[in-house]
Design an enzyme around this catalytic site. Structure first.
Site, PDB file in Angstrom:
ATOM      1  N   GLY A 183       0.993  -1.160   0.014  1.00 45.28           N
ATOM      2  CA  GLY A 183      -0.019  -0.083  -0.146  1.00 45.28           C
ATOM      3  C   GLY A 183       0.819   1.285  -0.156  1.00 45.28           C
ATOM      4  O   GLY A 183       0.315   2.269  -0.441  1.00 45.28           O
ATOM      5  N   ASP A 241      -4.415  -7.225   9.842  1.00 42.27           N
ATOM      6  CA  ASP A 241      -4.746  -7.209   8.480  1.00 42.27           C
ATOM      7  C   ASP A 241      -4.065  -8.485   8.065  1.00 42.27           C
ATOM      8  O   ASP A 241      -3.125  -8.597   6.908  1.00 42.27           O
ATOM      9  CB  ASP A 241      -3.527  -5.977   7.843  1.00 42.27           C
ATOM     10  CG  ASP A 241      -3.862  -5.729   6.158  1.00 42.27           C
ATOM     11  OD1 ASP A 241      -4.812  -6.044   5.648  1.00 42.27           O
ATOM     12  OD2 ASP A 241      -2.793  -5.192   5.703  1.00 42.27           O
TER      13      ASP A 241
END
Length: 449
Positions: free
Chosen positions: A159, A274
């Protein structure tokens, strides 16, 4: 810093002495004002005079007692002032250091300080967790190790940046995650990951070798996991060809072990937040390790409400997605999704499918509980290679993990103990394979390369 402290201490002592002298002077002045006029001119007297004049001796004695009492009061006042001033000084320096640690704790890295000097500022884990040595690495060294961050060395992209293969002078290898930009989210994730991985040591959690801060660029250096991520193995060009039934169960077991360590053996507990197949990395023997702890949260077993939503769609638990409630059961839900990926070979979200079939959970649940349908939806790579009884057991574990209601989901410890009997002894479980077992002929330690 030490010179500054000494300077303030000297000021404190001098101030206390000045205050003490001022107090004595004040007492003397009060005595002069309050004493009777006759006492100002009374000549010395001896005991014989006192005998003839007992009133004078008694008045003088009272005067001395009064003076001593004033001296004691003055001394006590000065001593109290010293204590108060010293406490204020300690409070001032502690407050100053605390502000510095919260505002720019990672600026120490720019000065080449050891990681242990600031990792201790975070909540400590239990005594069984041993801090490892994590190096502060120079930018030039990482630049050379990655061939100036050449595109041919890219292992993947996350990300906030890319991951590069690095080869160091001692012929060892590593993976360098480069985080460009100075956004608050990126900075916070960097700090969280360094702080946590510096204290965590477990066979199923990625090892952080070092970190680097260069201007606005921050880098994390990990051990190299030669087989990449579970996501690339399952959904890449090979479509899971290297992942046999037992290897998949071993990966699930390794992942459960890593999560159990975070939930049950870290103090305070940690929620990964996550967990997904791209954050499960595999070494050359397909041993699995959890990675990417930037979104991890400590004190996770306490119910937390209204936490900023973070994670990856398809893996995020419904109570966290809809209500912002985060617990360790949120990680259990994500684990259940990973288990479905291993079982079915499908991605968590298939945007090309119709609305009812996009989510692997909503699509699979009705079929997972139907023993006649379950064998038909298993990944074709492993179809007909396992004992059906074991297939039903794994499917039952996955169904429990992805229950919409968190309280219906098992603890990760229970999941772990459910998987151990299904994994061969050679892979870390307790299953004894017989010669007529459907998977006995397969290479349990099959390498990808």
């Amino acid at each position: 810093m030490e010179n500054t402290v000494m300077y303030y201490l000297l000021l404190l002592v001098n101030g206390a002495i000045w205050f003490f002298q001022l107090s004595i002077g004040f007492v003397d002045a009060r005595l002069l004002v309050e004493a009777p006029l006759s006492s100002l001119s009374v000549p010395p007297f001896n005991e014989s005079m006192a005998a003839f004049s007992p009133g004078i001796a008694e008045g003088t004695s009272k005067h001395h007692m009064f003076s001593n009492r004033k001296m004691v009061i003055a001394f006590s006042t000065a001593l109290g002032a010293i204590i108060v001033l010293f406490s204020l000084l300690i409070w001032f320096f502690c407050r100053k250091n605390l502000r510095k640690s919260h505002s720019s704790v990672f600026e120490d890295g720019l000065k080449g300080l050891a990681l242990s000097q600031f990792v201790g500022k975070y909540n400590s884990f239990n005594k069984s967790s041993q801090k490892r040595s994590v190096a502060v690495m120079e930018f030039k060294m990482l630049e050379v190790a990655t061939n100036n961050f050449r595109e041919s060395e890219i292992l993947g992209q996350g990300g906030f940046g890319r991951v590069y293969r690095a080869q160091f002078d001692d012929k060892s290898y590593g993976a360098v995650k480069r985080l460009d930009g100075g956004t608050q989210d990126a900075k916070k994730e960097f700090e969280t990951e360094v702080a946590l991985l510096s204290k965590i040591q477990h066979p199923n959690i990625i090892i952080l070798l070092g970190y680097c801060i260069h201007e606005e660029t921050k880098m994390l250096v990990y051990e190299l996991m030669e087989s990449g991520s579970l996501d690339s193995q399952l959904h890449g060009t090979s479509h899971g060809a290297a992942l046999t039934w037992h290897i998949r169960l071993k990966i699930a077991l390794d992942t459960a072990k890593g999560l159990e360590y975070l939930h049950e053996h870290c103090n305070p507990p940690v929620i990964h937040r996550d967990l997904k197949s791209s954050n499960i990395l595999l070494d050359s023997n397909l041993n699995a390790k959890l990675s990417d702890f930037g979104l991890a949260i400590q004190d996770g077993l306490q119910n937390r409400n209204n936490i900023k939503l973070s994670g990856t769609l398809g893996y995020v638990a419904p109570e966290y997605l809809l209500d912002g409630k985060l617990t360790d059961k949120s990680d259990v839900y994500a684990f259940g999704v990973v288990l479905l990926e291993l079982l079915l070979g499908r991605k968590p979200l298939d945007k090309q499918a119709d609305a009812q079939s996009q989510s692997i959970v909503t699509w699979a649940l009705p079929q997972l509980t139907d023993r006649s349908k379950l064998p038909n939806i298993v990944d074709p790579v492993i179809k007909d290679t396992m004992d059906l009884k074991h297939l039903y057991q794994v499917a039952a574990v996955a169904v429990l993990c992805v229950q919409p209601e968190p309280s219906y989901r098992p603890l990760i410890t229970d999941v772990l103990h459910s998987l151990i009997p299904l994994v061969p002894m050679e892979l870390g479980g307790t299953l004894r394979l017989s010669h007529n077992h459907p998977s006995a002929h397969q290479n349990l330690h099959q390498n990808v390369f």
